[in-house]
Design an enzyme around this catalytic site. Structure first.
Site, PDB file in Angstrom:
ATOM      1  N   GLU A  48     -55.816 -22.114 -17.455  1.00 42.08           N
ATOM      2  CA  GLU A  48     -54.731 -22.291 -18.425  1.00 42.08           C
ATOM      3  C   GLU A  48     -53.421 -22.062 -17.675  1.00 42.08           C
ATOM      4  OE1 GLU A  48     -52.749 -20.603 -22.518  1.00 42.08           O
ATOM      5  OE2 GLU A  48     -53.744 -19.253 -21.146  1.00 42.08           O
TER       6      GLU A  48
ATOM      7  N   ASP B 256     -57.850 -17.758 -18.668  1.00 41.08           N
ATOM      8  CA  ASP B 256     -56.674 -17.481 -19.495  1.00 41.08           C
ATOM      9  C   ASP B 256     -55.451 -17.188 -18.617  1.00 41.08           C
ATOM     10  OD1 ASP B 256     -55.859 -16.917 -22.354  1.00 41.08           O
ATOM     11  OD2 ASP B 256     -55.269 -15.018 -21.427  1.00 41.08           O
TER      12      ASP B 256
HETATM   13  C1  NOJ Z   1     -53.412 -17.658 -23.804  1.00 46.24           C
HETATM   14  C2  NOJ Z   1     -54.375 -17.808 -24.921  1.00 46.24           C
HETATM   15  O1  NOJ Z   1     -54.709 -19.149 -25.076  1.00 46.24           O
HETATM   16  C3  NOJ Z   1     -53.713 -17.221 -26.136  1.00 46.24           C
HETATM   17  O2  NOJ Z   1     -54.415 -17.500 -27.315  1.00 46.24           O
HETATM   18  C4  NOJ Z   1     -53.584 -15.752 -25.898  1.00 46.24           C
HETATM   19  O3  NOJ Z   1     -52.885 -15.160 -26.988  1.00 46.24           O
HETATM   20  C5  NOJ Z   1     -52.835 -15.460 -24.615  1.00 46.24           C
HETATM   21  N1  NOJ Z   1     -53.254 -16.282 -23.531  1.00 46.24           N
HETATM   22  C6  NOJ Z   1     -53.035 -14.037 -24.188  1.00 46.24           C
HETATM   23  O4  NOJ Z   1     -54.339 -13.863 -23.711  1.00 46.24           O
END
Ligand code: NOJ
Ligand code: CA
Length: 552
Positions: free
Chosen positions: A277, A208
């Site tokens: 991500e 993440d």
């Molecule tokens: C990215 C995640 O994909 C999203 O859903 C989340 O709210 C934020 N990061 C915070 O963790």
């Protein structure tokens, strides 16, 4: 690149297709209106034998107050009771492996929940042994926050703690305090978390906001965003700044080199994968997360297709930019949807969604599909009283909320679309179109999006040229069409995509005839003349060139 180079033995995460499950919304086995692990287990055969994906990525399943639906983790080494137990996890993992699939789980390193024992301890006193595990700072002399950083989910990134008289940093909601990765104890505790799940047998991690974990150590103010005119007031305040100090500090690369070494240690048993991500649209910066020596993340997610204005030229430009930067030997990847982005079929329309699926399932690189994308599921408009997402609650009315793309999977035309065994209302409403857009109906219908995905995946899996061969753009006169060639082992394919709702004809440099292997339109001709390849409105087709020596 020559064909033989593209034909090197690919690893499972290069050759295969990843399927993202948002666990709350996939399948509810116990009738509480929320999806769970036993529910996923019930549907593994669908994924393995019907869609025929290769790996599953689960969004977070760990104990959480669910302020951000699992991305606020209060215990990294257990399962939230709403999803099941560690035993359920082990059973699921075995079920996944028994079917020859892989399991990737979400790792959330940037922040914990404010209910995590680490943060409770940290906020208990300025002298706490874990004070420095999070990012605490004194106010400015006038009492305002230490710098101008903003929360992505609205407002300041700083929350005042009355009891200890300092602010703490939270890049997301205030219930998600940012960890201090510059503290070696934090790093070590988080590496233990990775080991815990690797020892249990997971095949990798989706990380993440991977680049957020290292910020400017001096916490300098971000400058204003020069892309905005002086008098322009951005709708979402986050857009008002250039985010150069609050994430992506170069020190982040060292952390991912260490993560990679850890994964490589486990890789002796079988290869494990790390997918970051990383919302980064500057290609040279984006590619830097693979590592200069390809020794960092296996793949930073490539999100460019999520935001593109859908046209042949824009999509081609993205693919060519990716192909260009990955020449260092990195493996590309493509994403059309996820739990943070409005659904593909709502963004580009149902007909072009099929073209888009053909695109990502025939490009060079790993596709990650989002649950329901294979059915053509669309966004659901959520009435204000049913809104769940904190983003929508904090920054309402701008279309930023993510509930529309998180509604329950549509399994059948029966009550609750077969998502939940009882008539308990699911946590988000079911789409109105569930009587036609659902697994059961689409499995019976050769013209369905699910059938198209199945045909594309079958062809991809059995064809080296498509999953691992070379990529080359083909120049065509027609601006609404994008055509490319995939090739390996003496087999050559041409993928021709019509981005318009008008019929088009493209003339390809390959002479002679080709055989249509898959078309978005069912009643396609088997044999086609490659010098005058006709495409119907919104049609894409994968054509095998009959005589692969005939290219001019
Ligand atoms: C990215 C995640 O994909 C999203 O859903 C989340 O709210 C934020 N990061 C915070 O963790
Ligand atoms: Ca449930």
């Amino acid at each position: 690149m020559r064909a033989e180079e593209g034909a090197k033995e690919p690893l499972w995460w290069q050759q295969g297709v990843i399927y993202q499950i948002y666990p709350r919304s996939f399948r509810d086995s116990n009738g509480d209106g929320i999806g769970d692990l036993p529910g996923i287990l019930e549907r593994l055969d669908y994924l393995a034998q019907m869609v025929t994906v290769d790996a599953i990525w689960l969004s977070p399943i760990f104990p959480s107050p669910m302020v951000d639906f699992g991305y606020d983790v209060s215990d990294y080494t257990d399962i939230d009771p709403v999803f099941g137990t560690l035993h359920d996890f082990d059973v699921l993992l075995t079920g996944v492996h028994d079917r020859g699939l892989r399991l990737i789980i979400d790792f959330v390193p940037n922040h914990t929940s404010d209910q995590h024992p680490w943060f409770k301890e940290s906020r208990s006193s300025r002298n706490s042994s874990k004070r420095d595990w999070y990012i605490w700072r004194d106010p400015k002399p006038d009492g305002t926050p230490p710098n101008n950083w903003l929360s992505i989910f609205g407002g300041d990134a700083w929350e005042w703690d009355e009891a200890t008289g300092q602010y703490y940093l939270h890049t997301f909601v205030k219930e998600q305090p940012d960890l201090n990765w510059r503290n070696p104890e934090v790093k070590s505790a988080m590496f233990d978390v990775l080991r815990f799940w690797l020892d249990r047998g997971v095949d990798g991690f989706r990380i993440d906001v991977a680049h957020f974990i290292m910020k400017d150590p001096a916490l300098r103010d971000n400058p204003p965003n020069p892309a905005l005119g002086a008098r322009e007031i951005p709708a979402h305040a986050w857009e008002s700044q250039q985010h150069i100090h609050n994430f992506g500090h170069p020190d982040v690369h060292g952390v991912y080199r260490e993560v990679r070494r850890l994964l490589d240690e486990y890789g002796n048993e079988r290869p494990r994968v790390s997918i970051g991500e990383i919302h980064e649209f500057n290609w040279p910066i984006w590619v830097s997360y693979y590592g200069k020596q390809l020794d960092e993340l296996h793949m930073p997610f490539n999100f460019a297709l999520l935001n593109v204005v859908w046209s042949a030229a824009a999509v081609r430009a993205i693919v060519e930019a990716v192909e260009d930067v990955v020449r260092i030997g990195a493996w590309p990847n493509y994403v059309l949807g996820n739990h943070d982005t409005h659904r593909l079929a709502s963004r580009v329309g149902a007909a072009q969604a099929r073209v888009a699926l053909m695109l990502v399932l025939t490009l060079r690189g790993t596709p990650t599909m989002y649950y329901g994308e294979e059915l053509g599921m669309k966004d659901v408009i959520i009435p204000p009283e049913l809104v769940q997402d904190p983003f929508e609650k904090n920054v309402p009315g701008l279309g930023l909320g993510r509930d529309p793309e998180r509604t329950p999977m549509q399994w059948s035309a029966s009550a609750n679309a077969g998502f939940s065994a009882t008539d308990v209302a699911p946590w988000l409403p079911i789409a109105d179109d569930f009587k036609t857009i659902n697994v059961e109906s689409e499995l019976e219908d050769p013209s369905s999006t699910l059938d198209l995905v199945r045909r594309l995946l079958e062809l991809r899996r059995s064809t080296l040229a498509l999953h691992s061969g070379t990529y080359q753009s083909i120049e065509v006169e027609e601006p609404d069409c994008y055509v490319y060639r995939r090739e390996a082992d003496g087999r050559r394919f041409v993928v021709a995509l019509n981005f318009s709702a008008e019929p088009k004809t493209v003339s390809l440099p390959e002479s002679g005839r080709g055989t249509v292997r898959v078309s978005t339109h069912l009643d396609s001709d088997g044999e086609v003349d490659l010098r005058r390849l006709g495409l119907r409105p919104n049609e894409g087709c994968v054509v095998e060139v009959q005589d692969s020596d005939s290219r001019e």
